[in-house]
Design a protein around this motif. Structure first.
Motif, PDB file in Angstrom:
ATOM      1  N   MET A  95       0.808  -1.231  -0.050  1.00 37.44           N
ATOM      2  CA  MET A  95      -0.127  -0.060   0.025  1.00 37.44           C
ATOM      3  C   MET A  95       0.852   1.251  -0.001  1.00 37.44           C
ATOM      4  N   GLY A  96       0.507   2.233  -0.825  1.00 38.53           N
ATOM      5  CA  GLY A  96       1.279   3.490  -0.812  1.00 38.53           C
ATOM      6  C   GLY A  96       0.882   4.321   0.122  1.00 38.53           C
ATOM      7  N   ARG A  97       1.906   5.538   0.276  1.00 35.03           N
ATOM      8  CA  ARG A  97       1.501   6.724   1.078  1.00 35.03           C
ATOM      9  C   ARG A  97       0.382   7.472   0.536  1.00 35.03           C
ATOM     10  N   ASN A  98      -0.438   7.979   1.514  1.00 36.90           N
ATOM     11  CA  ASN A  98      -1.369   8.868   1.372  1.00 36.90           C
ATOM     12  C   ASN A  98      -1.032  10.275   1.422  1.00 36.90           C
ATOM     13  N   SER A  99      -2.142  11.145   1.396  1.00 34.67           N
ATOM     14  CA  SER A  99      -1.615  12.604   1.449  1.00 34.67           C
ATOM     15  C   SER A  99      -1.209  13.184   2.788  1.00 34.67           C
ATOM     16  N   TYR A 100      -1.550  12.152   3.878  1.00 37.34           N
ATOM     17  CA  TYR A 100      -0.860  12.553   5.110  1.00 37.34           C
ATOM     18  C   TYR A 100       0.436  11.810   5.286  1.00 37.34           C
ATOM     19  N   LEU A 101       1.103  11.311   4.252  1.00 31.93           N
ATOM     20  CA  LEU A 101       2.369  10.468   4.289  1.00 31.93           C
ATOM     21  C   LEU A 101       2.170   9.540   5.054  1.00 31.93           C
TER      22      LEU A 101
ATOM     23  N   SER B 131       0.985   5.141   5.420  1.00 31.99           N
ATOM     24  CA  SER B 131       0.187   4.116   4.493  1.00 31.99           C
ATOM     25  C   SER B 131      -1.003   3.928   4.866  1.00 31.99           C
ATOM     26  N   GLY B 132      -1.991   3.661   3.751  1.00 32.90           N
ATOM     27  CA  GLY B 132      -3.328   3.500   4.012  1.00 32.90           C
ATOM     28  C   GLY B 132      -4.395   4.329   3.327  1.00 32.90           C
ATOM     29  N   TRP B 133      -5.470   3.884   2.824  1.00 31.63           N
ATOM     30  CA  TRP B 133      -6.411   4.497   2.098  1.00 31.63           C
ATOM     31  C   TRP B 133      -7.035   5.569   2.813  1.00 31.63           C
ATOM     32  N   LEU B 134      -7.254   6.771   2.107  1.00 30.94           N
ATOM     33  CA  LEU B 134      -8.057   7.896   2.419  1.00 30.94           C
ATOM     34  C   LEU B 134      -9.256   7.858   1.724  1.00 30.94           C
ATOM     35  N   PRO B 135     -10.497   7.716   2.161  1.00 30.23           N
ATOM     36  CA  PRO B 135     -11.539   8.001   1.237  1.00 30.23           C
ATOM     37  C   PRO B 135     -11.810   9.539   0.638  1.00 30.23           C
ATOM     38  N   PRO B 136     -12.559   9.840  -0.146  1.00 27.62           N
ATOM     39  CA  PRO B 136     -12.808  11.078  -0.624  1.00 27.62           C
ATOM     40  C   PRO B 136     -13.238  11.758   0.498  1.00 27.62           C
ATOM     41  N   ASP B 137     -12.811  13.121   0.708  1.00 26.44           N
ATOM     42  CA  ASP B 137     -13.022  13.907   1.897  1.00 26.44           C
ATOM     43  C   ASP B 137     -12.997  15.428   1.466  1.00 26.44           C
ATOM     44  N   PRO B 138     -14.025  15.776   0.858  1.00 32.32           N
ATOM     45  CA  PRO B 138     -14.035  17.295   0.636  1.00 32.32           C
ATOM     46  C   PRO B 138     -14.547  17.971   2.070  1.00 32.32           C
ATOM     47  N   PRO B 139     -14.135  19.018   1.929  1.00 32.37           N
ATOM     48  CA  PRO B 139     -14.549  20.161   3.054  1.00 32.37           C
ATOM     49  C   PRO B 139     -16.041  20.310   3.257  1.00 32.37           C
ATOM     50  N   THR B 140     -16.595  20.162   4.397  1.00 32.29           N
ATOM     51  CA  THR B 140     -18.091  20.409   4.270  1.00 32.29           C
ATOM     52  C   THR B 140     -18.494  21.760   3.922  1.00 32.29           C
ATOM     53  N   GLY B 141     -19.379  21.724   3.184  1.00 28.59           N
ATOM     54  CA  GLY B 141     -19.787  22.889   2.410  1.00 28.59           C
ATOM     55  C   GLY B 141     -19.287  23.524   1.439  1.00 28.59           C
TER      56      GLY B 141
ATOM     57  N   GLY C  53       7.688  -1.900  -3.558  1.00 25.27           N
ATOM     58  CA  GLY C  53       8.234  -1.855  -2.306  1.00 25.27           C
ATOM     59  C   GLY C  53       6.973  -1.305  -1.400  1.00 25.27           C
ATOM     60  N   ALA C  54       7.147  -1.252  -0.217  1.00 20.55           N
ATOM     61  CA  ALA C  54       6.307  -0.719   0.810  1.00 20.55           C
ATOM     62  C   ALA C  54       6.365   0.675   0.995  1.00 20.55           C
ATOM     63  N   HIS C  55       5.302   1.303   1.375  1.00 20.02           N
ATOM     64  CA  HIS C  55       5.181   2.826   1.373  1.00 20.02           C
ATOM     65  C   HIS C  55       5.786   3.675   0.305  1.00 20.02           C
ATOM     66  N   LEU C  56       5.235   3.231  -0.866  1.00 18.92           N
ATOM     67  CA  LEU C  56       5.699   4.067  -1.751  1.00 18.92           C
ATOM     68  C   LEU C  56       4.871   5.371  -2.268  1.00 18.92           C
ATOM     69  N   ASP C  57       5.505   6.340  -2.851  1.00 18.15           N
ATOM     70  CA  ASP C  57       4.647   7.595  -3.137  1.00 18.15           C
ATOM     71  C   ASP C  57       4.166   7.146  -4.693  1.00 18.15           C
ATOM     72  N   ARG C  58       3.205   8.312  -4.958  1.00 16.96           N
ATOM     73  CA  ARG C  58       2.487   8.245  -5.966  1.00 16.96           C
ATOM     74  C   ARG C  58       3.499   8.188  -7.489  1.00 16.96           C
ATOM     75  N   GLY C  59       4.466   9.058  -7.229  1.00 17.83           N
ATOM     76  CA  GLY C  59       5.523   9.071  -8.374  1.00 17.83           C
ATOM     77  C   GLY C  59       6.262   7.680  -8.418  1.00 17.83           C
TER      78      GLY C  59
END
Length: 84
Positions: free
Chosen positions: A1-7, A9-19, A39-45
């Protein structure tokens, strides 16, 4: 599993700001000729670099729109299709 936007590992679901209105989320599915060496903990690139080394047989794209605090459509099949 790759790195998410919080750096982490793990899935982050769609999460737009409220309103904040509607946000588009783009998901890609690749059919590959072989399994990439990842490998483990890859980034998008790093994932994209690994995909460039393998023949791609097909690509599917899903564009989904999501917003918070908006009433859902009573019939999802009747919702307008937005895509290209």
């Amino acid at each position: 599993m790759g790195r998410n936007s919080y750096l982490a590992s793990g899935w982050l679901p769609p999460d737009p700001p409220t309103g904040h209105g509607e946000h588009d989320y783009v998901f890609y599915l690749y059919a590959l000729a072989d399994a990439p060496e990842l490998g483990a903990h890859l980034d998008r690139g790093a994932v994209l670099d690994a995909l460039r080394a393998i023949p791609v047989l097909a690509v599917g794209v899903l564009v989904a729109a999501y917003s918070r605090n908006v009433a859902p459509s009573p019939n999802p099949a009747a919702a307008p299709f937005v895509g290209g």
